[in-house]
Design an enzyme around this catalytic site. Structure first.
Site, PDB file in Angstrom:
ATOM      1  CB  THR A  18      -0.973  -0.040   1.304  1.00 28.53           C
ATOM      2  OG1 THR A  18      -1.889   1.131   1.135  1.00 28.53           O
ATOM      3  CG2 THR A  18      -0.203   0.006   2.552  1.00 28.53           C
ATOM      4  CG  ASP A  78      -9.601  -2.921  -3.263  1.00 30.38           C
ATOM      5  OD1 ASP A  78      -8.683  -1.820  -2.953  1.00 30.38           O
ATOM      6  OD2 ASP A  78     -10.254  -3.215  -4.269  1.00 30.38           O
ATOM      7  NE  ARG A 187      -7.284  -1.223   5.780  1.00 31.76           N
ATOM      8  CZ  ARG A 187      -8.124  -0.303   6.038  1.00 31.76           C
ATOM      9  NH1 ARG A 187      -8.233   0.384   7.391  1.00 31.76           N
ATOM     10  NH2 ARG A 187      -8.783   0.371   5.061  1.00 31.76           N
TER      11      ARG A 187
HETATM   12  P1  ITT Z   1      -4.185   1.337  -1.607  1.00 28.82           P
HETATM   13  O1  ITT Z   1      -4.623   0.937  -2.784  1.00 28.82           O
HETATM   14  O2  ITT Z   1      -2.592   2.137  -1.941  1.00 28.82           O
HETATM   15  O3  ITT Z   1      -3.781   0.222  -0.532  1.00 28.82           O
HETATM   16  P2  ITT Z   1      -6.476   3.089  -1.280  1.00 28.82           P
HETATM   17  O4  ITT Z   1      -6.517   4.453  -0.401  1.00 28.82           O
HETATM   18  O5  ITT Z   1      -6.621   2.765  -2.595  1.00 28.82           O
HETATM   19  O6  ITT Z   1      -5.057   2.480  -0.738  1.00 28.82           O
HETATM   20  P3  ITT Z   1      -8.347   1.071  -0.819  1.00 28.82           P
HETATM   21  O7  ITT Z   1      -8.432   0.686  -2.151  1.00 28.82           O
HETATM   22  O8  ITT Z   1      -8.402  -0.021   0.355  1.00 28.82           O
HETATM   23  O9  ITT Z   1      -7.313   2.188  -0.246  1.00 28.82           O
HETATM   24  O10 ITT Z   1      -9.798   1.454  -0.328  1.00 28.82           O
HETATM   25  C1  ITT Z   1     -10.529   2.361  -1.116  1.00 28.82           C
HETATM   26  C2  ITT Z   1     -11.062   3.583  -0.530  1.00 28.82           C
HETATM   27  O11 ITT Z   1     -12.043   3.227   0.444  1.00 28.82           O
HETATM   28  C3  ITT Z   1     -10.283   4.455   0.248  1.00 28.82           C
HETATM   29  O12 ITT Z   1      -9.544   5.469  -0.657  1.00 28.82           O
HETATM   30  C4  ITT Z   1     -10.946   5.168   1.128  1.00 28.82           C
HETATM   31  O13 ITT Z   1     -11.741   6.171   0.661  1.00 28.82           O
HETATM   32  C5  ITT Z   1     -12.055   4.083   1.718  1.00 28.82           C
HETATM   33  N1  ITT Z   1     -11.536   3.446   2.797  1.00 28.82           N
HETATM   34  C6  ITT Z   1     -10.653   2.279   2.641  1.00 28.82           C
HETATM   35  N2  ITT Z   1     -10.621   1.664   3.808  1.00 28.82           N
HETATM   36  C7  ITT Z   1     -11.357   2.900   5.004  1.00 28.82           C
HETATM   37  C8  ITT Z   1     -11.450   2.845   6.242  1.00 28.82           C
HETATM   38  O14 ITT Z   1     -11.068   1.879   7.350  1.00 28.82           O
HETATM   39  N3  ITT Z   1     -12.235   3.876   6.606  1.00 28.82           N
HETATM   40  C9  ITT Z   1     -13.014   4.733   5.817  1.00 28.82           C
HETATM   41  N4  ITT Z   1     -12.747   4.679   4.409  1.00 28.82           N
HETATM   42  C10 ITT Z   1     -12.176   3.737   4.014  1.00 28.82           C
END
Ligand code: ITT
Length: 200
Positions: A18, A78, A187
């Site tokens: 990530t 994800d 998560r």
């Molecule tokens: P990486 O792909 O680099 O890991 P990302 O920011 O794209 O990071 P994800 O694809 O896992 O993260 O998550 C997609 C979106 O979902 C992220 O940009 C946030 O807006 C939201 N999200 C993920 N986890 C969250 C959490 O614990 N609380 C609130 N929003 C979350």
């Protein structure tokens, strides 16, 4: 003189694929027995294209990128926010719900607008983790059910945290400490399964 024995504990290293500093901090707080390093720590600046149709596809894409290019054990997650009244949207598109390059706040504003006047506010966060360990691949899922609030509350966390209230709680994720959020979050739950598997 007494005898002293020196016990050295060598922490096992594992890559969390990530670039998201918030996610890395959360995972380090849970996987305390591992030296968890992020993409930047292994010199990877690539913005891995997440063009899968499902959370599982995207987690696999990220984990495989690291294992294929850096030959390291690795896991990737994800996450998607799935809102019942929006037929499961934004789901796999949660990061770019308000458009390419949008901010967390843009997404929150768009979600509150999409949910205006809706009585069914049920939503869930779902995380899928892909783990590549010693040539094998494993998947773990974590879900937290809750609802989309009418307005933003709290300034902790990230992403949709200010408008997500998990079932059984009066606060949004953004009003909780990281420790409490990690215990019940999507998560956190997926990582707990990962921990059990890794036997720690
Ligand atoms: P990486 O792909 O680099 O890991 P990302 O920011 O794209 O990071 P994800 O694809 O896992 O993260 O998550 C997609 C979106 O979902 C992220 O940009 C946030 O807006 C939201 N999200 C993920 N986890 C969250 C959490 O614990 N609380 C609130 N929003 C979350």
């Amino acid at each position: 003189m007494g005898r002293y024995s020196l016990k050295l504990t060598v922490m096992k290293k594992i890559v969390f694929a990530t670039h998201n500093k918030n996610k890395l901090a959360e995972i380090r707080n849970i996987l305390k027995n591992y030296d968890v390093v992020g993409l930047r720590d292994i010199g990877c600046e690539t913005d891995i294209v997440e063009d899968g149709d499902t959370l599982q596809d995207n987690a696999k894409i990220k984990a495989d990128f690291v294992t294929n290019n850096y030959h390291l054990n690795c896991f990737a997650d994800d996450t998607g926010l799935e809102v019942e009244a929006l037929d499961g949207a934004p789901g796999v598109y949660s990061a770019r719900y308000a458009g390419e390059g949008c901010s967390y706040h843009d997404n929150v504003v768009k979600m509150l607008a999409a949910m205006k006047g809706k009585t069914n506010r049920k939503a869930r966060f779902r995380t899928v983790i892909a783990l590549n360990l010693d040539g094998k691949q494993y998947f773990f899922e974590g879900i937290v059910n809750g609802k989309i609030t009418e307005e933003e509350h709290g300034d902790g966390g990230f992403g949709y945290d200010p408008i997500f209230q998990p079932d059984g709680f009066e606060e949004t994720f953004a009003e909780m400490s990281m420790e409490v959020k990690n215990k019940i979050s999507h998560r956190g739950r997926a990582v707990q399964k990962l921990c059990e598997f890794l036997n720690i």
